[in-house]
Design an enzyme around this catalytic site. Sequence first.
Site, PDB file in Angstrom:
ATOM      1  N   SER A  14       0.854  -1.262  -0.114  1.00 27.51           N
ATOM      2  CA  SER A  14      -0.044  -0.009   0.027  1.00 27.51           C
ATOM      3  C   SER A  14       0.862   1.249  -0.139  1.00 27.51           C
ATOM      4  O   SER A  14       0.284   2.147  -0.249  1.00 27.51           O
ATOM      5  CB  SER A  14      -0.843  -0.091   1.232  1.00 27.51           C
ATOM      6  OG  SER A  14       0.017   0.018   2.442  1.00 27.51           O
ATOM      7  N   HIS A 192       4.595  -2.752   8.664  1.00 28.41           N
ATOM      8  CA  HIS A 192       5.441  -1.566   9.262  1.00 28.41           C
ATOM      9  C   HIS A 192       6.198  -1.775  10.619  1.00 28.41           C
ATOM     10  O   HIS A 192       6.991  -1.273  10.885  1.00 28.41           O
ATOM     11  CB  HIS A 192       4.352  -0.567   9.551  1.00 28.41           C
ATOM     12  CG  HIS A 192       3.999   0.197   8.228  1.00 28.41           C
ATOM     13  ND1 HIS A 192       3.262  -0.010   7.377  1.00 28.41           N
ATOM     14  CD2 HIS A 192       4.151   1.725   8.039  1.00 28.41           C
ATOM     15  CE1 HIS A 192       3.022   0.922   6.340  1.00 28.41           C
ATOM     16  NE2 HIS A 192       3.556   1.987   7.116  1.00 28.41           N
TER      17      HIS A 192
HETATM   18  N1  DGL Z   1       1.627  -2.164   5.077  1.00 29.86           N
HETATM   19  C1  DGL Z   1       0.288  -2.579   5.457  1.00 29.86           C
HETATM   20  C2  DGL Z   1       0.092  -3.903   5.869  1.00 29.86           C
HETATM   21  O1  DGL Z   1       1.101  -4.685   6.062  1.00 29.86           O
HETATM   22  C3  DGL Z   1      -0.214  -1.637   6.448  1.00 29.86           C
HETATM   23  C4  DGL Z   1      -0.291  -0.169   5.994  1.00 29.86           C
HETATM   24  C5  DGL Z   1      -1.709   0.266   5.389  1.00 29.86           C
HETATM   25  O2  DGL Z   1      -2.661   0.361   6.007  1.00 29.86           O
HETATM   26  O3  DGL Z   1      -1.986   0.656   4.233  1.00 29.86           O
HETATM   27  O4  DGL Z   1      -0.887  -4.272   6.477  1.00 29.86           O
END
Ligand code: DGL
Length: 274
Positions: A14, A192
């Site tokens: 994302s 993250h």
């Molecule tokens: N990187 C996304 C995940 O692993 C979370 C970030 C988002 O909400 O776009 O779920």
Amino acid sequence: MKHRANQAIGIFDSGIGGLTVANAISKHLPQEELIYFGDTANMPYGDKSKDLIKSYALEITNFLLNEKKCKAIVIACNTASAAAYEYLRDVNKGATPIINVIDPIVEAVIADDTIHKVGLIATKTTVESGIYQEKIARRKPSLLQVALPTPLLAKMIEEGFYNDQISHAVIEKYLNDVILDGIDALILGCTHYVLIRDEINQHYNNQIKLFDSTDIVALKLKGILENEGLLNTKRKNENVFYISDMTENFRESAKMFYGEKINLELYKIWNKIN
Ligand code: DGL
């Protein structure tokens, strides 16, 4: 179409959180060429509907396969994996290896017989999808499970708050939730959260096992490429990192997620469509 070993691996997220996965892949597979796509124009995915995330994921996958001729796709985002993996796999009909970040973690958790109660922290969409919970319950019904949506964490980390007082306070607040009492393992179900792994470890005095989507996913990918005869032997081109919307904040944060300086390039995939 048959893929060749010297084609790139397409990785998408994302936004820039998936750079933690891309970095692990580049460490385990330095001979591979990576093309990363972070959909910063549409982030966060974590509170969006499944249908919307599926449409984003399909467009990005088509870009990586058709325009960038990738030989494999890694969905480096738990939320997109939860919402869109099965859909992408069905549309693709097995023509290309598509790897999500959830299955390798589930496999690692259920393979560990010392774990009796596992917790999951992730975005709302991932927790509410119930996908981790279902996959674990199907394969190991005896394993106790709890899940807690932690929607502030991704945003907090993205804004650079980690290893400081603010992140400590937010992490403490979430991890002290009674729902997580008694866990002996915790799934960091968002790309993250790799950046706050140490803080989470400190909270638990290193007494519980943590599972994230870095090495586990990179090794899974390596095994799949090996089986498919798609492991590259020599990288010809540099890795490329696209994002769909550029701000100074993304440029600065990229280093923090990837662990070293990288050049983000703007690729306006959505403007092209409209
Ligand atoms: N990187 C996304 C995940 O692993 C979370 C970030 C988002 O909400 O776009 O779920």
